[in-house]
Design an enzyme around this catalytic site. Structure first.
Site, PDB file in Angstrom:
ATOM      1  NE  ARG A  19      40.102  55.497  38.501  1.00  0.00           N
ATOM      2  CZ  ARG A  19      39.523  56.414  39.277  1.00  0.00           C
ATOM      3  NH1 ARG A  19      40.195  56.982  40.263  1.00  0.00           N
ATOM      4  NH2 ARG A  19      38.284  56.772  39.040  1.00  0.00           N
TER       5      ARG A  19
ATOM      6  CG  HIS B 223      43.557  54.733  46.521  1.00  0.00           C
ATOM      7  ND1 HIS B 223      42.278  54.222  46.445  1.00  0.00           N
ATOM      8  CD2 HIS B 223      43.654  55.636  45.509  1.00  0.00           C
ATOM      9  CE1 HIS B 223      41.645  54.784  45.449  1.00  0.00           C
ATOM     10  NE2 HIS B 223      42.445  55.662  44.860  1.00  0.00           N
TER      11      HIS B 223
ATOM     12  CG  ASP C  67      39.282  55.538  43.034  1.00  0.00           C
ATOM     13  OD1 ASP C  67      39.765  56.569  43.546  1.00  0.00           O
ATOM     14  OD2 ASP C  67      39.979  54.656  42.499  1.00  0.00           O
TER      15      ASP C  67
ATOM     16  CG  HIS D  42      40.718  59.062  47.273  1.00  0.00           C
ATOM     17  ND1 HIS D  42      42.076  59.273  47.257  1.00  0.00           N
ATOM     18  CD2 HIS D  42      40.432  58.487  46.065  1.00  0.00           C
ATOM     19  CE1 HIS D  42      42.580  58.868  46.101  1.00  0.00           C
ATOM     20  NE2 HIS D  42      41.609  58.377  45.355  1.00  0.00           N
TER      21      HIS D  42
HETATM   22  C1  OGA Z   1      43.375  56.826  41.296  1.00  0.00           C
HETATM   23  C2  OGA Z   1      44.335  57.354  42.262  1.00  0.00           C
HETATM   24  C3  OGA Z   1      46.605  57.014  42.855  1.00  0.00           C
HETATM   25  C4  OGA Z   1      47.946  57.161  42.244  1.00  0.00           C
HETATM   26  O1  OGA Z   1      43.785  56.518  40.177  1.00  0.00           O
HETATM   27  O2  OGA Z   1      42.209  56.671  41.648  1.00  0.00           O
HETATM   28  O3  OGA Z   1      43.942  57.807  43.307  1.00  0.00           O
HETATM   29  O4  OGA Z   1      48.916  56.789  42.943  1.00  0.00           O
HETATM   30  N1  OGA Z   1      45.607  57.222  41.921  1.00  0.00           N
HETATM   31  O5  OGA Z   1      48.055  57.624  41.111  1.00  0.00           O
HETATM   32 MN    MN Z   2      41.771  57.265  43.570  1.00  0.00          MN
END
Ligand code: OGA
Ligand code: MN
Length: 280
Positions: free
Chosen positions: A269, A254, A101, A99
């Site tokens: 995040r 990612h 974000d 995906h």
């Molecule tokens: C995010 C996500 C990936 C992770 O924070 O948007 O997809 O490895 N995290 O935690």
């Molecule tokens: Mn993400």
């Protein structure tokens, strides 16, 4: 005072490692360089940082205004920091599918700044895919097929009351009452920071091409997705204490690997605000 410039080492597949930099003490010129490097490489990885939550917020704000995610719980005491957490008891992780974000927003987040806070003893890597390269390497026929197309993105099937997370042991991510309208973006965008063309659809939030049903859309979407995750355009980030990743949501995807059951993992995040996206 002469400010140092960034030392950047491309990572095979996607992204770049930025060396010899303390993210808590960047000069103004370095912040400008960092933004440009982010637009060019899509993912920047920094090792051995020691950002406090306050420094994490300050860093994000120097790159772009913060876009607070409306689904993720916040880190205690820090409403702008989203907690990306999986406990030793949970089996579902966050972001465990390809995906980017916030593509479901009319003005999708330009990027995310992810700080490793508590890591499992092994596993919990994050994969990144380079969507500039995905577009560039499409054959001419496929490029012609997607030229001018637009795609519909949504979040309800993931974060809605009846969405995917509601069926899991991460049900607090499913938000009844904050359903979002679907939004439309060009399938090939001009990246606002680099001017390059990017493939802008993703397996988690893209629903269909505008004017076509999901069933009609799926064969071409699946073909684009399979192309985008070719191993030659993917890198694996192995986190360590102190690792910080900053990615650009317009030109990367990612995928958080969920291979550490029985162990705790916590990431912080901050999402960076973006803008409406123009067709290439
Ligand atoms: C995010 C996500 C990936 C992770 O924070 O948007 O997809 O490895 N995290 O935690
Ligand atoms: Mn993400």
């Amino acid at each position: 005072m002469i400010e140092t410039r960034l030392r950047i080492e491309p990572i095979q597949g996607c992204g770049a490692l930025v060396k010899d930099v303390d993210l808590a003490r960047l000069g103004d010129a370095e912040v400008g360089d960092l933004r440009q490097a982010l637009f060019d490489h899509g993912l920047l990885v920094f090792r051995e940082q020691s950002l406090t939550p306050e420094q994490h917020i300050a860093l994000a704000e120097r790159i772009a205004p913060i876009d607070v995610n409306r689904f993720f719980p916040a880190a205690p005491g820090y409403p702008v920091i989203a907690k990306v957490e999986k406990t030793a008891q949970q089996t579902t992780n966050i972001g465990g599918g390809w995906h980017t974000d916030h593509s479901y927003d009319a003005e999708p987040a330009m990027g995310s700044v992810l700080v490793a806070r508590d890591l499992p003893p092994a596993g919990g890597d994050t994969l990144f895919a380079d969507l500039y390269a995905a577009y560039d390497t499409l054959d001419a026929e496929t490029k012609a097929e997607i030229a001018g197309l637009r795609a519909v993105h949504g979040s309800d099937h993931v974060f809605g009351e009846k969405g995917a997370y509601a069926q899991t042991d991460q049900p607090e991510l499913a938000k009844g009452g904050v359903e979002t309208p679907e939004t439309v973006h060009p399938v090939v965008i001009t990246h606002p920071g680099s001017g390059k063309s990017v493939l802008y659809v993703n397996p988690s939030f893209t629903l269909r091409f505008e004017g076509r049903t999901r069933e009609e859309s799926l064969p071409l979407l699946m073909k684009l997705y399979a192309h985008a995750i070719d191993q030659s355009r993917v890198s694996t980030l192995v986190w360590a204490p102190g690792t910080v990743a900053i990615w650009d949501n317009r030109c990367t995807w990612h995928f958080a690997r969920n291979d550490y059951h029985g162990h705790y993992r916590l990431m912080h995040r901050i999402t960076l605000a973006g803008c409406a996206l123009e067709a290439a």
